[in-house]
Design a protein around this motif. Structure first.
Motif, PDB file in Angstrom:
ATOM      1  N   GLY A  12     -23.278  24.125  17.330  1.00 24.66           N
ATOM      2  CA  GLY A  12     -21.904  23.650  17.362  1.00 24.66           C
ATOM      3  C   GLY A  12     -21.550  22.791  16.436  1.00 24.66           C
ATOM      4  O   GLY A  12     -20.956  21.529  16.491  1.00 24.66           O
ATOM      5  N   SER A  15     -16.941  22.129  14.486  1.00 20.64           N
ATOM      6  CA  SER A  15     -15.826  21.294  15.084  1.00 20.64           C
ATOM      7  C   SER A  15     -16.462  19.891  15.369  1.00 20.64           C
ATOM      8  O   SER A  15     -17.691  19.539  15.269  1.00 20.64           O
ATOM      9  N   GLY A  16     -15.627  18.946  15.239  1.00 19.96           N
ATOM     10  CA  GLY A  16     -16.058  17.465  16.097  1.00 19.96           C
ATOM     11  C   GLY A  16     -17.158  16.826  15.497  1.00 19.96           C
ATOM     12  O   GLY A  16     -17.412  16.754  14.102  1.00 19.96           O
ATOM     13  N   GLY A  18     -20.342  17.676  15.526  1.00 23.18           N
ATOM     14  CA  GLY A  18     -21.405  18.595  14.584  1.00 23.18           C
ATOM     15  C   GLY A  18     -21.009  18.918  13.083  1.00 23.18           C
ATOM     16  O   GLY A  18     -21.675  18.720  12.226  1.00 23.18           O
ATOM     17  N   ASP A  58     -24.324  31.890  20.068  1.00 22.25           N
ATOM     18  CA  ASP A  58     -23.986  31.469  21.043  1.00 22.25           C
ATOM     19  C   ASP A  58     -25.135  30.958  21.872  1.00 22.25           C
ATOM     20  O   ASP A  58     -26.161  31.718  22.201  1.00 22.25           O
ATOM     21  N   ILE A  88     -19.782  22.054  25.749  1.00 24.02           N
ATOM     22  CA  ILE A  88     -18.386  22.186  26.203  1.00 24.02           C
ATOM     23  C   ILE A  88     -18.180  21.428  27.456  1.00 24.02           C
ATOM     24  O   ILE A  88     -19.149  20.951  28.116  1.00 24.02           O
ATOM     25  N   VAL A 109     -24.591  26.000  28.824  1.00 23.19           N
ATOM     26  CA  VAL A 109     -24.166  25.682  27.408  1.00 23.19           C
ATOM     27  C   VAL A 109     -24.879  24.340  26.967  1.00 23.19           C
ATOM     28  O   VAL A 109     -25.803  24.134  26.147  1.00 23.19           O
ATOM     29  N   SER A 138     -24.515  12.352  26.426  1.00 25.89           N
ATOM     30  CA  SER A 138     -23.272  11.553  26.406  1.00 25.89           C
ATOM     31  C   SER A 138     -23.140  10.335  27.179  1.00 25.89           C
ATOM     32  O   SER A 138     -24.240  10.199  27.899  1.00 25.89           O
ATOM     33  N   LYS A 155     -25.338  16.885  31.592  1.00 26.02           N
ATOM     34  CA  LYS A 155     -25.767  15.572  30.619  1.00 26.02           C
ATOM     35  C   LYS A 155     -26.880  14.552  31.110  1.00 26.02           C
ATOM     36  O   LYS A 155     -27.727  14.287  30.408  1.00 26.02           O
ATOM     37  N   PRO A 182     -20.280   8.105  22.840  1.00 23.96           N
ATOM     38  CA  PRO A 182     -19.080   7.608  23.792  1.00 23.96           C
ATOM     39  C   PRO A 182     -17.820   8.626  23.508  1.00 23.96           C
ATOM     40  O   PRO A 182     -17.830   9.420  23.005  1.00 23.96           O
ATOM     41  N   LEU A 183     -16.759   8.127  24.403  1.00 23.37           N
ATOM     42  CA  LEU A 183     -15.559   8.914  24.016  1.00 23.37           C
ATOM     43  C   LEU A 183     -15.309   8.898  22.548  1.00 23.37           C
ATOM     44  O   LEU A 183     -15.308   7.822  21.773  1.00 23.37           O
ATOM     45  N   THR A 186     -12.396  14.024  19.058  1.00 20.99           N
ATOM     46  CA  THR A 186     -12.749  15.286  18.487  1.00 20.99           C
ATOM     47  C   THR A 186     -11.868  16.209  19.310  1.00 20.99           C
ATOM     48  O   THR A 186     -11.221  15.826  20.301  1.00 20.99           O
ATOM     49  N   LEU A 188     -12.857  18.311  21.562  1.00 20.46           N
ATOM     50  CA  LEU A 188     -13.352  18.393  22.950  1.00 20.46           C
ATOM     51  C   LEU A 188     -12.626  17.294  23.628  1.00 20.46           C
ATOM     52  O   LEU A 188     -11.991  17.667  24.889  1.00 20.46           O
TER      53      LEU A 188
HETATM   54  N1  LIG Z   1     -16.020  14.126  21.885  1.00 17.35           N
HETATM   55  C1  LIG Z   1     -16.600  13.216  22.817  1.00 17.35           C
HETATM   56  O1  LIG Z   1     -15.929  12.308  23.393  1.00 17.35           O
HETATM   57  C2  LIG Z   1     -18.059  13.299  23.261  1.00 17.35           C
HETATM   58  C3  LIG Z   1     -18.763  12.276  24.099  1.00 17.35           C
HETATM   59  C4  LIG Z   1     -19.748  12.305  24.449  1.00 17.35           C
HETATM   60  C5  LIG Z   1     -20.654  13.540  24.195  1.00 17.35           C
HETATM   61  N2  LIG Z   1     -20.124  14.559  23.319  1.00 17.35           N
HETATM   62  C6  LIG Z   1     -21.130  15.573  23.044  1.00 17.35           C
HETATM   63  O2  LIG Z   1     -20.834  15.913  21.780  1.00 17.35           O
HETATM   64  C7  LIG Z   1     -21.110  17.405  21.330  1.00 17.35           C
HETATM   65  C8  LIG Z   1     -20.196  17.663  20.572  1.00 17.35           C
HETATM   66  O3  LIG Z   1     -18.770  17.690  21.087  1.00 17.35           O
HETATM   67  P1  LIG Z   1     -17.506  17.651  20.208  1.00 17.35           P
HETATM   68  O4  LIG Z   1     -16.626  16.409  20.857  1.00 17.35           O
HETATM   69  O5  LIG Z   1     -17.815  17.456  18.862  1.00 17.35           O
HETATM   70  O6  LIG Z   1     -16.735  19.001  20.735  1.00 17.35           O
HETATM   71  P2  LIG Z   1     -15.876  19.939  19.957  1.00 17.35           P
HETATM   72  O7  LIG Z   1     -15.175  19.369  18.724  1.00 17.35           O
HETATM   73  O8  LIG Z   1     -15.337  20.812  20.988  1.00 17.35           O
HETATM   74  O9  LIG Z   1     -17.062  20.811  19.276  1.00 17.35           O
HETATM   75  C9  LIG Z   1     -17.961  21.707  19.909  1.00 17.35           C
HETATM   76  C10 LIG Z   1     -18.796  22.365  19.298  1.00 17.35           C
HETATM   77  O10 LIG Z   1     -19.859  23.402  19.939  1.00 17.35           O
HETATM   78  C11 LIG Z   1     -19.584  24.554  19.669  1.00 17.35           C
HETATM   79  N3  LIG Z   1     -19.763  25.490  20.965  1.00 17.35           N
HETATM   80  C12 LIG Z   1     -19.290  25.321  22.051  1.00 17.35           C
HETATM   81  N4  LIG Z   1     -19.851  26.210  23.160  1.00 17.35           N
HETATM   82  C13 LIG Z   1     -20.920  26.798  22.340  1.00 17.35           C
HETATM   83  C14 LIG Z   1     -21.735  27.746  22.559  1.00 17.35           C
HETATM   84  N5  LIG Z   1     -21.939  28.576  23.711  1.00 17.35           N
HETATM   85  N6  LIG Z   1     -22.510  28.428  21.502  1.00 17.35           N
HETATM   86  C15 LIG Z   1     -22.634  27.762  20.228  1.00 17.35           C
HETATM   87  N7  LIG Z   1     -21.833  26.655  20.065  1.00 17.35           N
HETATM   88  C16 LIG Z   1     -20.802  26.325  20.929  1.00 17.35           C
HETATM   89  C17 LIG Z   1     -18.166  24.797  19.110  1.00 17.35           C
HETATM   90  O11 LIG Z   1     -17.880  26.095  18.508  1.00 17.35           O
HETATM   91  P3  LIG Z   1     -17.306  27.537  19.408  1.00 17.35           P
HETATM   92  O12 LIG Z   1     -16.411  27.045  20.306  1.00 17.35           O
HETATM   93  O13 LIG Z   1     -16.902  28.189  18.354  1.00 17.35           O
HETATM   94  O14 LIG Z   1     -18.599  28.071  19.793  1.00 17.35           O
HETATM   95  C18 LIG Z   1     -18.027  23.514  18.454  1.00 17.35           C
HETATM   96  O15 LIG Z   1     -18.465  23.854  17.087  1.00 17.35           O
HETATM   97  C19 LIG Z   1     -21.081  17.981  22.939  1.00 17.35           C
HETATM   98  O16 LIG Z   1     -22.367  18.376  23.423  1.00 17.35           O
HETATM   99  C20 LIG Z   1     -20.547  17.050  23.667  1.00 17.35           C
HETATM  100  O17 LIG Z   1     -20.804  17.194  24.840  1.00 17.35           O
HETATM  101  C21 LIG Z   1     -18.764  14.350  22.956  1.00 17.35           C
END
Ligand SMILES: NC(=O)c1ccc[n+]([C@@H]2O[C@H](COP(=O)([O-])OP(=O)(O)OC[C@H]3O[C@@H](n4cnc5c(N)ncnc54)[C@H](OP(=O)(O)O)[C@@H]3O)[C@@H](O)[C@H]2O)c1
Length: 252
Positions: A12, A15-16, A18, A58, A88, A109, A138, A155, A182-183, A186, A188
């Motif tokens: 992943g 985006s975001g 990663g 995936d 996700i 996922v 998270s 999580k 935290p929040l 991104t 997401l």
């Molecule tokens: N943003 C927040 O507030 C937050 C807070 C706590 C934890 N997190 C965690 O941080 C991590 C990254 O989140 P983010 O905020 O950076 O989200 P994001 O911007 O939506 O990025 C998610 C990434 O995961 C990929 N992805 C989703 N489903 C996938 C699959 N089945 N196989 C492979 N890749 C997949 C997406 O690419 P594709 O859609 O093209 O596959 C994208 O590259 C996640 O685990 C999320 O739960 C985020």
């Protein structure tokens, strides 16, 4: 542990968090490979960061993980770092009709993905000196968020699994780190959740990633920036109060 001169796979990473992690780790002289499902997003990532490698995969599919392993080990045999970041998050109303196949999507996922990735890549990682696994959970691993029940369950499960993995790999040469963001601002967070968050902006993604890298480098194994640390502490000292606060979000 220094995060330089490593060969790093980030699921992943298009985006975001990663993608930001990929950029900051590339700038520190690491070889970085990212995955994702969307070919165009992966193309945009490699365009933004020349030198970044991208593989479409995936993490929700066991076959996808087997084939990713073959490709990565053939092209990057020095791989020594796995970041299970792909995730996700959805708002789910449990009383609404849904296909059974869809009910566990976040678990497939966000929890099964990392567990299968570890199973597949661990023998290789154990053969590398000073290997590292980072599981991205998270703050919601510590206190569930009722508008995202399946995500919260996934999580919390990843948190439990990561603790067990760390114990089982103690002394193996593989370090296990949990990053509990935290929040964070991104796609997401901004896409589906912003309207429910009462103006809370979340942490900037570059700040989150700098704190994650600094935490790993000073040897922290559970990194809880900002509100994630508050959630962990409040979940212990005032669990009813903090859960009641989380339960207010998204109530109509
Ligand atoms: N943003 C927040 O507030 C937050 C807070 C706590 C934890 N997190 C965690 O941080 C991590 C990254 O989140 P983010 O905020 O950076 O989200 P994001 O911007 O939506 O990025 C998610 C990434 O995961 C990929 N992805 C989703 N489903 C996938 C699959 N089945 N196989 C492979 N890749 C997949 C997406 O690419 P594709 O859609 O093209 O596959 C994208 O590259 C996640 O685990 C999320 O739960 C985020």
């Amino acid at each position: 542990m220094k995060l330089t001169a490593r060969t790093i796979l980030i699921t992943g990473g298009s985006s975001g968090i990663g993608l930001e992690l990929a950029g900051q780790l590339l700038a520190r002289g690491n070889e970085v490979v990212v995955t994702g499902r969307d070919e165009r997003a992966l193309g945009a990532a490699t365009h933004r960061f020349p030198g970044l490698h991208a593989i479409r995969s995936d993490v929700g599919e066991a076959d996808g993980i087997r084939s990713l392993y073959g490709t990565v080990i053939a092209r990057f045999p020095a791989l020594d770092t796995l970041v299970n970041n792909a995730g996700i998050m959805r708002i789910v109303r449990l009383a609404e009709d849904r296909a059974l196949e869809d009910v566990t999507r976040e678990v497939d996922v966000d929890l099964n993905g990392p567990m299968r990735m570890v199973q597949q890549f661990l023998p290789h990682l154990r053969s590398r000196p000073d290997a590292l696994i980072v599981n991205v959970s998270s703050g919601l691993a510590f206190v569930p968020f009722p508008i995202s029940p399946v995500y919260s369950a996934a999580k919390a499960g990843l948190h439990a699994y990561t603790r067990c993995l760390r114990v089982q790999l103690d002394g193996s040469g593989v370090t296990v780190v949990e990053l509990a963001p935290p929040l964070t601002r991104t796609p997401l967070f901004t896409d589906e959740f912003a309207s429910h968050m009462n103006g809370q902006k979340g942490m900037a993604v570059d700040v989150l990633v700098r704190r994650a890298i600094a935490g790993i480098e000073v040897g922290r194994t559970e990194i809880r920036p900002g509100q994630s640390n508050l959630l962990k502490i409040a979940g212990r000292i005032a669990p009813g109060f903090i859960f009641a606060q989380m339960s207010k979000v998204g109530r109509t």
